[in-house]
Design a protein around this motif. Sequence first.
Motif, mmCIF file in Angstrom:
data_model
loop_
_atom_site.group_PDB
_atom_site.id
_atom_site.type_symbol
_atom_site.label_atom_id
_atom_site.label_comp_id
_atom_site.label_asym_id
_atom_site.label_seq_id
_atom_site.Cartn_x
_atom_site.Cartn_y
_atom_site.Cartn_z
ATOM 1 N N LEU A 11 -28.526 -12.419 -52.431
ATOM 2 C CA LEU A 11 -28.114 -10.966 -52.810
ATOM 3 C C LEU A 11 -29.222 -10.044 -52.379
ATOM 4 O O LEU A 11 -30.351 -10.369 -52.453
ATOM 5 N N VAL A 12 -28.462 -8.864 -51.465
ATOM 6 C CA VAL A 12 -29.854 -8.275 -50.728
ATOM 7 C C VAL A 12 -29.353 -6.821 -50.759
ATOM 8 O O VAL A 12 -28.140 -6.533 -50.869
ATOM 9 N N PRO A 13 -30.275 -5.712 -51.045
ATOM 10 C CA PRO A 13 -29.741 -4.438 -51.006
ATOM 11 C C PRO A 13 -29.390 -3.986 -49.492
ATOM 12 O O PRO A 13 -30.250 -4.649 -48.605
ATOM 13 N N ALA A 14 -28.712 -2.972 -49.261
ATOM 14 C CA ALA A 14 -28.396 -2.406 -48.150
ATOM 15 C C ALA A 14 -29.679 -2.136 -47.251
ATOM 16 O O ALA A 14 -30.566 -1.569 -47.931
ATOM 17 N N GLY A 15 -29.969 -2.628 -45.932
ATOM 18 C CA GLY A 15 -30.843 -2.176 -45.337
ATOM 19 C C GLY A 15 -31.867 -3.266 -45.379
ATOM 20 O O GLY A 15 -32.929 -3.512 -44.510
ATOM 21 N N GLY A 16 -31.683 -4.439 -45.931
ATOM 22 C CA GLY A 16 -32.667 -5.501 -46.135
ATOM 23 C C GLY A 16 -32.232 -6.465 -45.083
ATOM 24 O O GLY A 16 -31.381 -6.275 -44.340
ATOM 25 N N SER A 17 -33.005 -7.537 -45.106
ATOM 26 C CA SER A 17 -32.667 -8.716 -44.366
ATOM 27 C C SER A 17 -32.655 -10.219 -45.030
ATOM 28 O O SER A 17 -33.029 -10.351 -46.345
ATOM 29 N N LEU A 18 -32.001 -11.034 -44.441
ATOM 30 C CA LEU A 18 -31.789 -12.472 -44.810
ATOM 31 C C LEU A 18 -31.973 -13.287 -43.513
ATOM 32 O O LEU A 18 -31.627 -12.795 -42.362
ATOM 33 N N ARG A 19 -32.162 -14.663 -43.937
ATOM 34 C CA ARG A 19 -32.428 -15.479 -42.689
ATOM 35 C C ARG A 19 -31.760 -16.533 -43.148
ATOM 36 O O ARG A 19 -31.965 -17.468 -44.062
ATOM 37 N N LEU A 20 -30.757 -17.049 -42.205
ATOM 38 C CA LEU A 20 -29.759 -18.219 -42.653
ATOM 39 C C LEU A 20 -30.116 -19.168 -41.559
ATOM 40 O O LEU A 20 -30.413 -18.991 -40.441
ATOM 41 N N SER A 21 -29.997 -20.512 -42.392
ATOM 42 C CA SER A 21 -30.529 -21.805 -41.685
ATOM 43 C C SER A 21 -29.536 -22.873 -41.434
ATOM 44 O O SER A 21 -28.478 -22.685 -42.603
ATOM 45 N N CYS A 22 -29.165 -23.523 -40.453
ATOM 46 C CA CYS A 22 -28.384 -24.585 -40.297
ATOM 47 C C CYS A 22 -28.771 -25.689 -39.810
ATOM 48 O O CYS A 22 -28.972 -25.869 -38.656
ATOM 49 N N ALA A 23 -28.933 -26.830 -40.749
ATOM 50 C CA ALA A 23 -29.613 -27.810 -40.542
ATOM 51 C C ALA A 23 -28.346 -29.007 -39.950
ATOM 52 O O ALA A 23 -27.547 -29.152 -40.766
ATOM 53 N N ALA A 24 -28.536 -29.431 -38.519
ATOM 54 C CA ALA A 24 -27.597 -30.226 -37.994
ATOM 55 C C ALA A 24 -28.029 -31.763 -37.880
ATOM 56 O O ALA A 24 -29.053 -31.954 -37.892
ATOM 57 N N SER A 25 -27.062 -32.548 -38.207
ATOM 58 C CA SER A 25 -27.208 -34.061 -38.415
ATOM 59 C C SER A 25 -26.138 -34.921 -37.825
ATOM 60 O O SER A 25 -25.212 -34.338 -37.838
ATOM 61 N N GLY A 26 -26.502 -36.075 -37.540
ATOM 62 C CA GLY A 26 -25.418 -36.960 -37.199
ATOM 63 C C GLY A 26 -24.911 -37.379 -35.633
ATOM 64 O O GLY A 26 -24.402 -38.059 -35.424
ATOM 65 N N ARG A 27 -25.702 -36.575 -34.968
ATOM 66 C CA ARG A 27 -25.500 -37.002 -33.426
ATOM 67 C C ARG A 27 -26.386 -35.927 -32.717
ATOM 68 O O ARG A 27 -27.090 -35.002 -33.117
ATOM 69 N N THR A 28 -26.515 -36.235 -31.409
ATOM 70 C CA THR A 28 -27.215 -35.414 -30.555
ATOM 71 C C THR A 28 -26.503 -34.282 -30.069
ATOM 72 O O THR A 28 -25.366 -34.232 -29.589
ATOM 73 N N PHE A 29 -27.025 -32.979 -30.525
ATOM 74 C CA PHE A 29 -26.282 -31.645 -30.089
ATOM 75 C C PHE A 29 -26.655 -30.880 -28.775
ATOM 76 O O PHE A 29 -26.182 -29.774 -28.732
ATOM 77 N N LYS A 30 -27.533 -31.577 -27.888
ATOM 78 C CA LYS A 30 -27.978 -30.969 -26.829
ATOM 79 C C LYS A 30 -26.942 -30.188 -26.009
ATOM 80 O O LYS A 30 -27.015 -29.466 -25.047
ATOM 81 N N ASP A 31 -25.560 -31.004 -25.952
ATOM 82 C CA ASP A 31 -24.339 -30.511 -25.027
ATOM 83 C C ASP A 31 -23.633 -29.451 -25.777
ATOM 84 O O ASP A 31 -22.574 -28.928 -25.663
ATOM 85 N N TYR A 32 -23.973 -29.202 -27.241
ATOM 86 C CA TYR A 32 -23.230 -28.368 -27.999
ATOM 87 C C TYR A 32 -23.603 -27.032 -28.130
ATOM 88 O O TYR A 32 -24.451 -26.541 -27.690
ATOM 89 N N THR A 33 -22.517 -26.015 -28.348
ATOM 90 C CA THR A 33 -22.717 -24.646 -28.965
ATOM 91 C C THR A 33 -22.594 -24.751 -30.234
ATOM 92 O O THR A 33 -21.729 -25.209 -30.708
ATOM 93 N N MET A 34 -23.697 -23.855 -30.916
ATOM 94 C CA MET A 34 -23.785 -23.669 -32.326
ATOM 95 C C MET A 34 -23.439 -22.346 -32.420
ATOM 96 O O MET A 34 -23.748 -21.403 -31.833
ATOM 97 N N GLY A 35 -22.514 -21.978 -33.590
ATOM 98 C CA GLY A 35 -22.215 -20.717 -34.005
ATOM 99 C C GLY A 35 -22.249 -20.192 -35.498
ATOM 100 O O GLY A 35 -22.369 -21.121 -36.268
ATOM 101 N N TRP A 36 -22.133 -18.997 -35.598
ATOM 102 C CA TRP A 36 -21.848 -18.574 -37.106
ATOM 103 C C TRP A 36 -20.917 -17.588 -37.020
ATOM 104 O O TRP A 36 -20.572 -16.967 -36.058
#
Length: 116
Positions: A11-36
């Motif tokens: 929860l953040v007030p308007a004008g604020g900031s957050l940083r989301l993280s996505c930890a990936a595992s299970g294979r090699t991702f070098k050929d992948y596109t990662m999205g939000w």
Amino acid sequence: QVRLLESGGGLVPAGGSLRLSCAASGRTFKDYTMGWFRQAPGKEREFVAHIRWSVDIIYYADSVKGRFTISRDNAKNTVYLQMNSLKPEDTAVYYCAAKLINWDYWGQGTQVTVSS
């Protein structure tokens, strides 16, 4: 087995900031596109941003351009979404996804709520 684990919502007030993280595992991702993606209550899931794992090919939805930044840390197998100047309309569940051709892999989502 591919696993995408999001974190960093809150929860953040308007004008604020957050940083989301996505930890990936299970294979090699070098050929992948990662999205939000995000899904607000009563609305369809929408694209936010994506980045190629091995090269700096990045694309943003118009609604977040100039406010959000997607990045990756190859050593940590983690993709980030830095969100600045947040607005109440950014409130949604944010999902991390991975694709070679189609968005086949998804995380469980993390809630972002921006108060006015």
